[in-house]
Design a protein around this motif. Structure first.
Motif, PDB file in Angstrom:
ATOM      1  N   ASP A  99       0.830  -1.213   0.000  1.00  0.00           N
ATOM      2  CA  ASP A  99       0.000   0.000   0.000  1.00  0.00           C
ATOM      3  C   ASP A  99       0.858   1.254   0.000  1.00  0.00           C
ATOM      4  N   ASP A 100       1.894   1.233   0.840  1.00  0.00           N
ATOM      5  CA  ASP A 100       2.774   2.406   0.899  1.00  0.00           C
ATOM      6  C   ASP A 100       3.546   2.569  -0.407  1.00  0.00           C
ATOM      7  N   LEU A 101       3.899   1.448  -1.010  1.00  0.00           N
ATOM      8  CA  LEU A 101       4.617   1.511  -2.289  1.00  0.00           C
ATOM      9  C   LEU A 101       3.736   2.163  -3.348  1.00  0.00           C
ATOM     10  N   ARG A 161       8.238  14.827  -9.745  1.00  0.00           N
ATOM     11  CA  ARG A 161       9.530  15.138  -9.094  1.00  0.00           C
ATOM     12  C   ARG A 161      10.429  13.907  -9.072  1.00  0.00           C
ATOM     13  N   PRO A 162      11.729  14.123  -9.188  1.00  0.00           N
ATOM     14  CA  PRO A 162      12.660  13.002  -9.062  1.00  0.00           C
ATOM     15  C   PRO A 162      12.444  12.302  -7.716  1.00  0.00           C
ATOM     16  N   THR A 163      12.200  10.998  -7.773  1.00  0.00           N
ATOM     17  CA  THR A 163      11.870  10.262  -6.551  1.00  0.00           C
ATOM     18  C   THR A 163      12.592   8.925  -6.549  1.00  0.00           C
ATOM     19  N   LEU A 164      13.069   8.522  -5.373  1.00  0.00           N
ATOM     20  CA  LEU A 164      13.600   7.159  -5.234  1.00  0.00           C
ATOM     21  C   LEU A 164      12.894   6.493  -4.061  1.00  0.00           C
ATOM     22  N   ILE A 165      12.259   5.370  -4.378  1.00  0.00           N
ATOM     23  CA  ILE A 165      11.536   4.633  -3.346  1.00  0.00           C
ATOM     24  C   ILE A 165      12.336   3.383  -3.001  1.00  0.00           C
ATOM     25  N   ASN A 166      12.759   3.295  -1.752  1.00  0.00           N
ATOM     26  CA  ASN A 166      13.499   2.127  -1.275  1.00  0.00           C
ATOM     27  C   ASN A 166      12.459   1.108  -0.809  1.00  0.00           C
ATOM     28  N   ALA A 167      12.199   0.102  -1.626  1.00  0.00           N
ATOM     29  CA  ALA A 167      11.143  -0.867  -1.326  1.00  0.00           C
ATOM     30  C   ALA A 167      11.784  -2.129  -0.739  1.00  0.00           C
ATOM     31  N   VAL A 168      11.509  -2.365   0.519  1.00  0.00           N
ATOM     32  CA  VAL A 168      12.141  -3.497   1.204  1.00  0.00           C
ATOM     33  C   VAL A 168      11.499  -4.805   0.755  1.00  0.00           C
ATOM     34  N   ILE A 169      12.340  -5.696   0.221  1.00  0.00           N
ATOM     35  CA  ILE A 169      11.881  -7.000  -0.262  1.00  0.00           C
ATOM     36  C   ILE A 169      12.494  -8.077   0.629  1.00  0.00           C
ATOM     37  N   ARG A 192       1.154   4.148  -2.962  1.00  0.00           N
ATOM     38  CA  ARG A 192       0.955   5.576  -2.666  1.00  0.00           C
ATOM     39  C   ARG A 192       2.164   6.398  -3.102  1.00  0.00           C
ATOM     40  N   ALA A 193       3.334   5.885  -2.767  1.00  0.00           N
ATOM     41  CA  ALA A 193       4.565   6.643  -3.067  1.00  0.00           C
ATOM     42  C   ALA A 193       4.779   6.775  -4.577  1.00  0.00           C
ATOM     43  N   VAL A 194       4.506   5.706  -5.321  1.00  0.00           N
ATOM     44  CA  VAL A 194       4.721   5.773  -6.782  1.00  0.00           C
ATOM     45  C   VAL A 194       3.698   6.713  -7.419  1.00  0.00           C
ATOM     46  N   ASP A 195       2.457   6.591  -6.999  1.00  0.00           N
ATOM     47  CA  ASP A 195       1.417   7.477  -7.553  1.00  0.00           C
ATOM     48  C   ASP A 195       1.796   8.941  -7.330  1.00  0.00           C
ATOM     49  N   GLN A 196       2.247   9.214  -6.107  1.00  0.00           N
ATOM     50  CA  GLN A 196       2.605  10.590  -5.782  1.00  0.00           C
ATOM     51  C   GLN A 196       3.797  11.057  -6.621  1.00  0.00           C
TER      52      GLN A 196
END
Ligand code: ADP
Ligand code: TZD
Ligand code: MG
Length: 578
Positions: A530-532, A544-552, A534-538
């Motif tokens: 869910d947080d992933l 804006r340049p964004t990096l999402i650290n998605a813990v796998i 939300r973060a990608v949609d935003q």
């Protein structure tokens, strides 16, 4: 005739090597240069910017080269990578070789040291015989020694890159060339506008007839679309051919979306069945290389059970791995057009037993996949993270997906449907790591579309410093790092119990998001689907340049992703490391 005396060189308008290179590129519709500045090409970049070109400076030449290569793939115009001599040139060379391997048109332009000194090996600044080194790694290599030849040199490079099978070209420009001065008018006349750089290559009518005969005789036909078909930009005709023929098709990785993956004739979800059971296979811009098990072996069913039709612009591709019953040599647009015409209005669809059996298999596999995707695992496994990214692309089909890694690549390719041509860019023919940020930068520069880059944590590391470039040019790029603490898995152990980590491990719990923050971009750390989402949609909404650290989950991946079978293993070890 005027009786006025000829103007002396002092009075005449002058130009020089720098300006002629820029004018030659602009005359041929090239608007962007990707590169890294330094001796002797610093002023070339500055002047190109001053002359209205877009100059995108990277932190490492390999990433600039990858950017140029994918610009070439997306636009059918060679992408330009500009580097300094010796080390900069070598850094760019991996990308040039990779472009050639993938049939992407690009031109690596490198400054070089003085010929006289290089050839006598007298130790010039960054001395290297670059032309000789580049030659075996690209389609063509040229050097220009005189300003008056710049126009011809650039023209040859462009035509070599895009005509026939596209590929990488090396253009060597020694430092002295840039300062050479000549009369501006003579300079203008020396430039060459390349007319029809990639001429249509019309297939022979007899070859078209032969292909149609083989196709007519098929009981279980299959079409394979490759990245050459995506490159060709014959999108409407390819779709028309598939639909008129009624033949099921599978897309190779970068051909996904050429026809939407959700098309009823798409047999990707029944891939092993159609490869094994088909009797006639028509390849359109795809090679029978390792990615298709060389067209033989168990995956392809019993020996002798297939006939191949192959559409390709490169005649020597035919019979490279297996006999091609109907070679159709020409450009894809012309070949597909000729087939469509030859099919007439009463083309019979393939037997329904064939399409029905494929549909049954598809349903079965899609249901199996749905149950894997339905899980909301925390820590996330690949499927729970990819489910939300699949939905992002479904909702924003014009976004460009860049993808590299092992499990991160193989699982994303299977899970994420693509809907539009040339929207999926990945590791290509070599399965090379490091294309990520270069591809991401060029994809948005060339198309103006947002980019979603799905990166294994290892894969990201190869070009990660370019997040600064992404921030500097304020590009709409959202990088999602699938952080499983390592290569393939993050639970490798050192079997000796020593202090060194296993060779496939990284610092556990790394925060890649903070890299992006440090350059002024947005960094987000997420542990749930869910947080992933939300973060990608935003990120995509904001641009804006964004990096999402998605813990796998470090234990979720498998060795080498889907190609573990290619991994040689020692017969002597009882238990591997990771
Ligand atoms: P994939 O990896 O998707 O299977 P490949 O890179 O192996 O694709 O194959 C692409 C093929 O497409 C190459 O053999 C290349 O010669 C061919 N090709 C590229 N552009 C064209 C074109 N415009 N017309 C015909 N063939 C093309
Ligand atoms: N170096 C280069 C230039 N290309 C490569 N393909 C490799 C090394 C070997 N390699 C792979 O084939 S995949 C991969 C490497 C290093 C990285 C896999 O780890 P990842 O992905 O973190 O990117 P997963 O999700 O952990 O599998
Ligand atoms: Mg990893």
């Amino acid at each position: 005739m005027s009786t006025a005396p000829e103007p002396s060189v002092e009075e005449a308008e002058l130009t020089d090597g720098f300006h002629l290179v820029i004018d030659a590129l602009k005359l041929n519709g090239i608007k962007t240069i990707y590169g890294v500045p330094g001796i002797p090409i610093t002023d070339l970049g500055r002047l190109a910017q001053a002359e209205g070109m877009r100059v995108i400076s990277f932190r490492h030449e390999q990433n600039a080269g990858n950017a140029a290569a994918i610009a070439g793939f997306l636009t059918k115009t060679p992408g330009i990578c500009l580097t300094v001599s010796a080390p900069g040139f070598l850094n760019g060379l991996v990308a040039l070789a990779n472009a050639t391997t993938n049939c992407f048109p690009m031109i690596l332009i490198s400054g070089s040291s003085e010929r006289e000194i290089v050839d006598l090996q007298q130790g010039d600044y960054e001395e290297m015989d670059q032309l000789a080194i580049a030659k075996p790694l690209c389609k063509a290599a040229f050097r220009v020694l005189h300003a008056a030849d710049i126009g011809i040199g650039v023209a040859r490079a462009i035509r070599a890159a895009v005509s026939g099978r596209p590929g990488g070209v090396y253009l060597d420009l020694p430092a002295k060339l840039f300062g050479q001065v000549m009369e501006a008018e003579a300079g203008r006349r020396s430039l060459v506008k390349v007319i029809d750089p990639a001429p249509a290559q019309i297939p022979a009518p007899s070859a078209v007839e032969r292909a149609l005969d083989v196709l007519r005789g098929a009981k279980k036909p299959l079409i394979i679309l490759g990245k050459g078909a995506a490159y060709a930009q014959a999108d409407d005709d390819i779709r028309a051919l598939v639909e008129k023929s009624g033949i099921p098709y599978i897309p190779m990785s970068m051909a996904k979306g050429l026809i939407p993956d959700t098309h009823p004739q798409c047999a990707a979800a029944a891939r092993s069945t159609v490869l094994a059971e088909s009797d006639v296979v028509m390849m359109i811009g795809a090679r029978l290389n390792w990615l298709l098990s060389h067209g033989k072996g168990r995956q392809w069913g019993p020996p002798g059970s297939k006939k191949f039709i192959q559409i390709d612009i490169e005649p020597r591709e035919m019979d490279s791995n297996v006999e091609i019953a109907a070679p159709l040599v020409g450009d894809i647009g012309s070949c597909v057009g000729a087939l469509l015409k030859g099919m007439g209005d009463d083309w019979a669809a393939p037997p329904v037993e064939w399409t029905q059996s494929i549909n049954a298999k598809k349903e079965q596999n899609i249901a199996r996949m749905a149950s894997r995707l339905g899980k909301n695992s925390i820590p996330m496994d690949y499927h729970s993270a990819l489910r939300v990214l699949r939905d992002v692309i479904r909702d924003r089909p014009d976004a460009i997906l860049v993808n590299e890694g092992a499990n991160t690549l193989d699982q994303a390719r299977g899970v994420i449907d693509m809907y539009q041509p040339r929207k999926r860019l990945d590791v290509g023919t070599w399965g090379v790591m490091g294309i990520g940020m270069g591809f991401a930068v060029a994809a948005t520069i060339e198309t103006g579309k947002p980019v979603l880059a799905i990166e294994g944590d290892s894969a990201f590391g190869f070009s990660g410093m370019e997040v600064e470039t992404i921030c500097r040019y304020n590009l709409p790029v959202c990088v999602v790092v699938f952080n499983n603490d390592g290569i393939y898995r993050g639970d490798g152990v050192n079997p000796t119990g020593g202090a060194d980590p296993a060779p496939t491990m990284f610092v556990p719990g790394s925060r890649y998001d903070r890299m992006m923050e440090s350059f002024g971009g947005v960094g987000v750390h997420v542990t749930t689907p869910d947080d992933l989402k939300r973060a990608v949609d935003q990120a995509i909404d904001s641009g804006r340049p964004t990096l999402i650290n998605a813990v796998i989950d470090p234990a979720a991946g498998s060795e080498s992703g889907n190609i573990g079978n290619l991994n040689p293993k020692s017969a002597l070890t009882k238990k591997g490391g990771a």
